[in-house]
Scaffold this active site. Sequence first.
Site, short mmCIF file in Angstrom:
data_model
loop_
_atom_site.label_atom_id
_atom_site.label_comp_id
_atom_site.label_asym_id
_atom_site.label_seq_id
_atom_site.Cartn_x
_atom_site.Cartn_y
_atom_site.Cartn_z
N TRP A 1 0.83 -1.21 0.00
CA TRP A 1 0.00 0.00 0.00
C TRP A 1 0.86 1.25 0.00
CZ3 TRP A 1 -4.26 -1.37 -1.88
CH2 TRP A 1 -4.88 -2.57 -1.51
N LYS B 1 -11.87 -2.07 7.29
CA LYS B 1 -11.10 -2.84 8.26
C LYS B 1 -11.62 -2.59 9.68
CE LYS B 1 -8.15 -3.36 4.65
NZ LYS B 1 -7.60 -2.48 3.64
N ASP C 1 -1.71 6.91 6.00
CA ASP C 1 -2.72 5.92 5.62
C ASP C 1 -2.93 5.02 6.84
OD1 ASP C 1 -4.23 3.82 4.68
OD2 ASP C 1 -2.86 3.28 3.03
C1 LIG Z 1 -6.96 -2.09 2.46
C2 LIG Z 1 -5.93 -1.02 2.42
C3 LIG Z 1 -5.88 -0.07 1.37
C4 LIG Z 1 -6.80 -0.11 0.20
O1 LIG Z 1 -8.02 0.38 0.51
P1 LIG Z 1 -9.17 0.57 -0.61
O2 LIG Z 1 -10.28 1.05 0.24
O3 LIG Z 1 -9.40 -0.77 -1.22
O4 LIG Z 1 -8.68 1.56 -1.59
C5 LIG Z 1 -4.94 0.93 1.46
N1 LIG Z 1 -4.07 1.00 2.48
C6 LIG Z 1 -4.08 0.10 3.49
C7 LIG Z 1 -3.09 0.23 4.60
C8 LIG Z 1 -5.01 -0.93 3.48
O5 LIG Z 1 -5.02 -1.83 4.49
#
Ligand SMILES: *Cc1c(COP(=O)(O)O)cnc(C)c1O
Length: 357
Positions: free
Chosen positions: A99, A191, A167
């Site tokens: 990511w 999540k 993020d």
């Molecule tokens: C799941 C995840 C993403 C992707 O998220 P989307 O909502 O599918 O764009 C990005 N960063 C992290 C750390 C993630 O766990």
Amino acid sequence: MKKHNFYAGPSIMPEFTKQKTAEAMIDFSGTGLSVAEVSHRSKEFVAVMDQARQLVKELLEVPEGYSVLFLQGGASLQFLMAPMNFLEKKAAYLNTGTWASKALKEAKTFVGPVVEVASSKDKNFNYLPKGFVIPEDADYFHYTSNNTIYGTEFFTDPVSPVPMICDMSSDILSRPVDVSKYILIYAGAQKNLGPSGATLVIVKNDALGKVTRPIPTMLDYKIHIDNDSMFNTPATVPVFGCLQTLIWLKELGGIPAVEKLNKAKADALYGEIERNKLFMATIPDPNDRSRMNVNFVMSPEYAELEKPFLAFAKSQGLLGLEGHRSVGGFRASLYNALPMESVQALISAMQTFEKEN
Ligand SMILES: *Cc1c(COP(=O)(O)O)cnc(C)c1O
């Protein structure tokens, strides 16, 4: 048989969230209509949006001067909205996994330079880089607080000479964060928050408006702030679900209570992985090991037992334990909503499997 949900995302939600969302799908707030079939501008839905944003502020102790938004497009859209709104002369990125690499790749589509301050790619992202230097003339430093795929996590805010962007998709609301160190925090809902389709954004108001490029309307945080996350139709049902999780979390005792639970769950599982001769953790340094995504594999001498263990786990109602294809082995995601009981069920399956092999 009881099912234990270890999926990495979309993932387990509190029973409370599922129950309340199911009820509101039929009769939302006494309207006699489904939450999915009323105007997002109705007073009932505006109240949902306002309360969700307010509870995020309360639970994360968001200081004055920040806005909380629920947008769409997932964390993946934030990978480009962040540089679009904040990158003027230089950006610094830490590369700790898939990511983080994707965020870096999007930033590089803008006129930079974009500096990768450190990377743990040399060891398949199985550690967190230390001692890296962040350029003091960068507009911001971007990192990923929890690396969902590889299973590493920062438990304290890094020290940075420039404002930070993070993020927090897979560990938001699982531990305290000093929001004042950030100009932007973002997280996909699926999540730790609720159903997929909503993205939580926390943005510092006075950090905006400093880039010279024209920003398309839908990608401009300012537009979403000025319209209270209602510039266009928000993801109404997912936002409703997020609100239920936030209410649940507050009743549980907020971040301090859930952090304590998360520590206990992760300690119990890593403890068993260390003790059990069949298994080993994939992240060597215990200080770098994620509480949210516990990655482990069979010990080399038992490698052939990987598939049989997955099958045995499934037979015990333990679901979603397959590791990501880029790591292999197993990944147990222990998000906020996963009860200790599920961790104990996994540990007990690991012990039974050890006795039988
Ligand atoms: C799941 C995840 C993403 C992707 O998220 P989307 O909502 O599918 O764009 C990005 N960063 C992290 C750390 C993630 O766990």
